[in-house]
Write a protein that holds these residues in place. Sequence first.
Motif, PDB file in Angstrom:
ATOM      1  N   GLU A  84      20.472 146.604 -15.362  1.00 38.91           N
ATOM      2  CA  GLU A  84      19.858 147.385 -15.647  1.00 38.91           C
ATOM      3  C   GLU A  84      19.977 148.816 -15.820  1.00 38.91           C
ATOM      4  O   GLU A  84      20.822 149.161 -16.238  1.00 38.91           O
ATOM      5  CB  GLU A  84      19.088 147.271 -16.272  1.00 38.91           C
ATOM      6  N   LYS A 126      16.228 144.674 -12.839  1.00 34.02           N
ATOM      7  CA  LYS A 126      17.208 143.435 -13.506  1.00 34.02           C
ATOM      8  C   LYS A 126      18.052 143.678 -13.684  1.00 34.02           C
ATOM      9  O   LYS A 126      18.808 144.856 -13.636  1.00 34.02           O
ATOM     10  CB  LYS A 126      16.171 144.260 -14.665  1.00 34.02           C
ATOM     11  N   LYS A 127      18.985 142.609 -13.810  1.00 31.53           N
ATOM     12  CA  LYS A 127      20.590 142.568 -14.337  1.00 31.53           C
ATOM     13  C   LYS A 127      21.244 142.862 -15.095  1.00 31.53           C
ATOM     14  O   LYS A 127      20.167 142.985 -16.304  1.00 31.53           O
ATOM     15  CB  LYS A 127      21.027 140.673 -13.941  1.00 31.53           C
ATOM     16  N   SER A 128      22.148 142.987 -14.714  1.00 32.64           N
ATOM     17  CA  SER A 128      23.303 143.884 -15.989  1.00 32.64           C
ATOM     18  C   SER A 128      23.920 142.131 -16.780  1.00 32.64           C
ATOM     19  O   SER A 128      23.867 141.237 -16.192  1.00 32.64           O
ATOM     20  CB  SER A 128      24.135 145.007 -15.644  1.00 32.64           C
ATOM     21  N   ALA A 129      24.629 142.640 -17.941  1.00 27.44           N
ATOM     22  CA  ALA A 129      25.124 141.379 -18.283  1.00 27.44           C
ATOM     23  C   ALA A 129      26.464 140.717 -17.373  1.00 27.44           C
ATOM     24  O   ALA A 129      26.626 139.723 -17.999  1.00 27.44           O
ATOM     25  CB  ALA A 129      26.033 141.597 -19.281  1.00 27.44           C
ATOM     26  N   VAL A 130      27.066 141.408 -16.850  1.00 27.79           N
ATOM     27  CA  VAL A 130      27.798 141.242 -15.307  1.00 27.79           C
ATOM     28  C   VAL A 130      27.562 140.212 -14.531  1.00 27.79           C
ATOM     29  O   VAL A 130      28.175 139.262 -14.358  1.00 27.79           O
ATOM     30  CB  VAL A 130      28.535 142.467 -14.341  1.00 27.79           C
ATOM     31  N   PRO A 139      26.438 135.980 -14.394  1.00 23.66           N
ATOM     32  CA  PRO A 139      26.702 135.301 -14.612  1.00 23.66           C
ATOM     33  C   PRO A 139      25.048 134.684 -14.293  1.00 23.66           C
ATOM     34  O   PRO A 139      24.397 134.826 -13.481  1.00 23.66           O
ATOM     35  CB  PRO A 139      27.732 134.483 -13.562  1.00 23.66           C
ATOM     36  N   ASP A 140      24.577 134.096 -14.900  1.00 24.84           N
ATOM     37  CA  ASP A 140      23.598 133.959 -14.827  1.00 24.84           C
ATOM     38  C   ASP A 140      23.652 131.903 -14.289  1.00 24.84           C
ATOM     39  O   ASP A 140      22.098 132.292 -13.103  1.00 24.84           O
ATOM     40  CB  ASP A 140      23.461 132.259 -16.632  1.00 24.84           C
ATOM     41  N   CYS A 144      21.685 133.914 -10.341  1.00 27.20           N
ATOM     42  CA  CYS A 144      20.268 133.622 -11.091  1.00 27.20           C
ATOM     43  C   CYS A 144      18.960 133.319 -11.242  1.00 27.20           C
ATOM     44  O   CYS A 144      17.954 133.103 -11.415  1.00 27.20           O
ATOM     45  CB  CYS A 144      19.787 135.926 -11.556  1.00 27.20           C
ATOM     46  N   ASP A 159      15.525 137.447 -14.751  1.00 27.09           N
ATOM     47  CA  ASP A 159      17.131 138.286 -15.916  1.00 27.09           C
ATOM     48  C   ASP A 159      16.870 139.536 -14.089  1.00 27.09           C
ATOM     49  O   ASP A 159      17.152 140.661 -15.187  1.00 27.09           O
ATOM     50  CB  ASP A 159      15.836 138.634 -16.453  1.00 27.09           C
TER      51      ASP A 159
END
Length: 341
Positions: A79, A102-106, A108-109, A112, A116
Motif C-alpha cells: 500500500e 500492508k499489501k497492495s491489490a496485486v 494474491p490472497d 498471505c 492484509d
Amino acid sequence: MTTEFLRADGPDSEAVSRAAEILRSGGIVAIPTETVYGLAGNALDAETVKKIYRAKGRPSDNPLIVHIAKIQDWRPLVEEIPERAMALAERFWPGPLTVILKKSAVIPDEICGGLDTVAVRMPSDKIAAAIIEKSGMPLAAPSANTSGRPSPTSARHVAEDLSGKIDAIVDGGACSVGIESTVISLAGDRPRLLRPGGITPQMLREVLGEIEIDHGVFASLAEDEKAASPGMKYKHYAPSAEVFLLRGSLERYREYIRDNQREGDIALCFTGEEKELSVPYVTYGKKDSPEDQARHIFDALRKIDEMGGKRVFARFPESEGVGLGVYNRMLRAAAFKIIEV
Ligand code: AMP
Ligand code: MG
C-alpha cells in the motif's frame, strides 16, 4: 514429475537462465539464497502459489515471503512504504531481512494466508538475485523443505524432501547464513520482531530505535492464541527424534547424559566438545560463534535423523546477536523442552 537438477557456478550460468525460463512458464524451482534454499514461483499468480503450498505440504494459513531483486520492485506490492521501512531496506538490503507491510491489490490472497499484509525480502545471494532479475517477476519463496522438517541449507537437503515434487533444483552450494531471514513487521503502530535471524535486534534498533520482540520468539503459543507470525505456531525444524535442550555446564551435560543414557540417544554438542561423550554425537558449530552454529544447525538436525536417533540431548546456545536466531530454532526443534542440569 521429474525434477531437473541444475548446477549453478555463478550468476551468469546456464542454470540461472533455465531456472528463470521454468519460472516464467509457471513452474516452481528450488533456489539457493544466503539464508536457506527457497522454493520459488511467480508471486503474482495464485495457481503457482498453490503449487508451492502443495509441494511443501504447508498449511495454507502460513504466509509466504516475496523476493525481489531491486528496491523499486517493492513499491507495487504494498500500500505504501513508510520512511522507517525504506531506512531498513537501504541499510540491510540486499540481505537476510524480511519486512512486513500492508499489501497492495496485486498480491494474491493465497500468498498471505488471509492477512492484509505482505512480507518482502531482497536476497544478497548472487545466484538468487540473478534468477529473480532474469525471471522478471517477484518470487514467492518459502524454505524448500517439507513443512515441519529442518530447513534446507544444501541442494541435497532439498532433493531429500522435494525430489519428484517440483520442476527443478538449482545447486548453488552451501548457504552463508544458514537460518531463515529475520522477520520484522512495520504494519502496526510499533516495529515488531516476529522471527530472529541474521540481522540482529541490536542492528534493527540502530535504525528504528526501540522495537518490540514478539513473545512467540521465546515461548510456545497456546492452542487458541492468534500468532502474529503464523509460521511460529507450528512444530518446526524438528527431526523425528525427541529433542531436549540441556542448560548447564559442559561437565554437567556429560554427566547427565551418562547417568540417563539409553539406546538411540545422540548428543548434539558444540564443535570440539565431542571428547568423553558416552553416546554418539553430532556437532552444530563452535560454542563462541553463533554465526557458525547458524550455518550448521539444520544440517545437524537432519544428520540426527539419518543416524536413526531416538532422543537428542542438545547443548544450550547463547541467545545474543545471531544466537537469538539459533536459540529460537533450537527451542522449536525441542518443542520447548528444557532440562536444567
Ligand atoms: P519461510 O518462508 O518458510 O521461512 O516462512 C516465512 C515466515 O514468515 C513464516 O513464519 C510466516 O508466518 C512469516 N510471514 C510471512 N508473511 C507474513 C505476514 N504477512 N505476516 C506475518 N508473518 C508472515
Ligand atoms: Mg520454512
